[in-house]
Design an enzyme around this catalytic site. Sequence first.
Site, PDB file in Angstrom:
ATOM      1  N   TYR A 143       0.860  -1.187   0.000  1.00 50.87           N
ATOM      2  CA  TYR A 143       0.000   0.000   0.000  1.00 50.87           C
ATOM      3  C   TYR A 143       0.891   1.231   0.000  1.00 50.87           C
ATOM      4  O   TYR A 143       1.842   1.307   0.783  1.00 50.87           O
ATOM      5  CB  TYR A 143      -0.889  -0.001   1.244  1.00 50.87           C
ATOM      6  CG  TYR A 143      -1.794   1.217   1.363  1.00 50.87           C
ATOM      7  CD1 TYR A 143      -1.519   2.202   2.314  1.00 50.87           C
ATOM      8  CD2 TYR A 143      -2.896   1.385   0.547  1.00 50.87           C
ATOM      9  CE1 TYR A 143      -2.345   3.318   2.444  1.00 50.87           C
ATOM     10  CE2 TYR A 143      -3.719   2.496   0.665  1.00 50.87           C
ATOM     11  CZ  TYR A 143      -3.431   3.454   1.618  1.00 50.87           C
ATOM     12  OH  TYR A 143      -4.234   4.556   1.734  1.00 50.87           O
ATOM     13  N   ASP A 238       9.375   2.836  -0.840  1.00 50.44           N
ATOM     14  CA  ASP A 238       8.353   3.516  -0.027  1.00 50.44           C
ATOM     15  C   ASP A 238       8.627   3.155   1.429  1.00 50.44           C
ATOM     16  O   ASP A 238       8.228   2.095   1.903  1.00 50.44           O
ATOM     17  CB  ASP A 238       6.954   3.068  -0.465  1.00 50.44           C
ATOM     18  CG  ASP A 238       5.881   3.747   0.384  1.00 50.44           C
ATOM     19  OD1 ASP A 238       4.687   3.521   0.129  1.00 50.44           O
ATOM     20  OD2 ASP A 238       6.237   4.496   1.325  1.00 50.44           O
ATOM     21  N   LYS A 266       5.083   9.346   8.615  1.00 55.99           N
ATOM     22  CA  LYS A 266       4.861   8.794   9.951  1.00 55.99           C
ATOM     23  C   LYS A 266       5.898   9.278  10.969  1.00 55.99           C
ATOM     24  O   LYS A 266       5.811  10.400  11.464  1.00 55.99           O
ATOM     25  CB  LYS A 266       4.796   7.260   9.850  1.00 55.99           C
ATOM     26  CG  LYS A 266       3.582   6.791   8.999  1.00 55.99           C
ATOM     27  CD  LYS A 266       3.456   5.306   8.948  1.00 55.99           C
ATOM     28  CE  LYS A 266       2.469   4.879   7.883  1.00 55.99           C
ATOM     29  NZ  LYS A 266       1.109   4.714   8.357  1.00 55.99           N
TER      30      LYS A 266
END
Length: 426
Positions: A143, A238, A266
């Site tokens: 994702y 990623d 994050k």
Amino acid sequence: MTSLNQKLFEFSQEYIPGGVNSPVRAFKSVGGVPIFFRRGKGAYVWDADNNSYIDYVGSWGPLILGHAHPKVIKAVQTAVKNGLTFGAPTEAELEIAQLLCTLVPSIEQVRLVSSGTEATMSAIRLARGYTGRNRIIKFEGCYHGHDDALLVKAGSGALTLGCPSSAGVSAEIASYTTVLDYNDQDGLEKIFGQFGEEIAAVIVEPVAGNMNLVTPKPGFLSTLRELCTKHGSVLVFDEVMTGFRVGLKCAQGIYNIKPDLTTLGKVIGGGMPMAAFGGRRDIMQCLAPIGPVYQAGTLSGNPIAVNAGLATLRLIQVSGFYKKLATRNLQLTEGLTKVAKKYGITFCAQSLGGMFGLYFRSNIPTSYAEVMECDRKSFNRFFHAMLREGIYFAPSPFEAGFVSSAHSNKEINSTLSAAEKVFSNW
Ligand code: KE4
């Protein structure tokens, strides 16, 4: 008696689709009522009914220091006194850019944005602009946020809700995205043999955390690197989730692979809306205002978020931080595995740095297909039983879990005692 939590959820569905602002929060795959949190401190969160939980979600990864770390809070309080945003360069942005370029060897230049989706969307556009090509490769179960080009057989909430390829993504856009199996080295070699010179970029979670935790098999990442170099394709790691989560040099430092571009998020925002993408200078120089690839953001490099991120990045550099985090994490996963084994329950777990995977299957999955063999009913039963014991794991079998530096022996032992109670009554 209806809890306040239940009342809030009923009410929120009136005004917010599904009652949540991000689908994976909806408890759709585990069932039950999502929890409305009011407060967090260290390893703990409290819900609207003032129930406390040991938190292993940590807002899906940002809170590597736990909730409301005093030094992060102080940095935010100090920054807000000088204003919230300027829409102009600030010294703090320069400081964090320099720090990211120092900590992540493959990053020579970096651009700050406000979410992981923005980071990956921008990295893909940049790779297409740099190469003049359209095709991108991603991996099933990975994702990368909800950009159209990447919502094809995606993981996380898309997988949780059973819609890995979202409605609303035009067939034309999706046609430029080729999806391969994670860890399938042969599939990689085949696709590059077929389309090599058409491939603008490969985007990969170097350690997958959105189909539960799946680590790269030996050779997978190095083959990716070799093929991208050979065919002039941009290799995008990623690391929105793995960045500073699995180690100070991120996943690329663990596996010693140098991507062309890296996306981060994050942890680097310390819990505030901040992400980034960066990498090779010659590629980054293609970005506006000096290059032809446009990318922008009103709140990009927001000084409050940047200061929360700087405070966090300073604290994770303390000597021994990751050793302690990994030790704590291992204590949790080995402890859970031991308790499950004691009661003959088909369960396994693994940890990497500050993230972990829990699986109701007999051995650690190494692919999307193996993750899909996990027993979801058992996961759901475990999730709710542990929740009743005050332990909050991710409400989906397709998410990784996270420990923070605020999780001490006490929290791990409480979690293992709860698991003993749950598994003994399985
Ligand atoms: P955001 O746009 O949600 O900030 O980041 C997207 C993203 C990109 N890349 C990776 C590897 C990610 O894990 C994410 C977001 N992760 C999910 C949790 N697995 C966010 C939780 C949510 O969607 O609410």
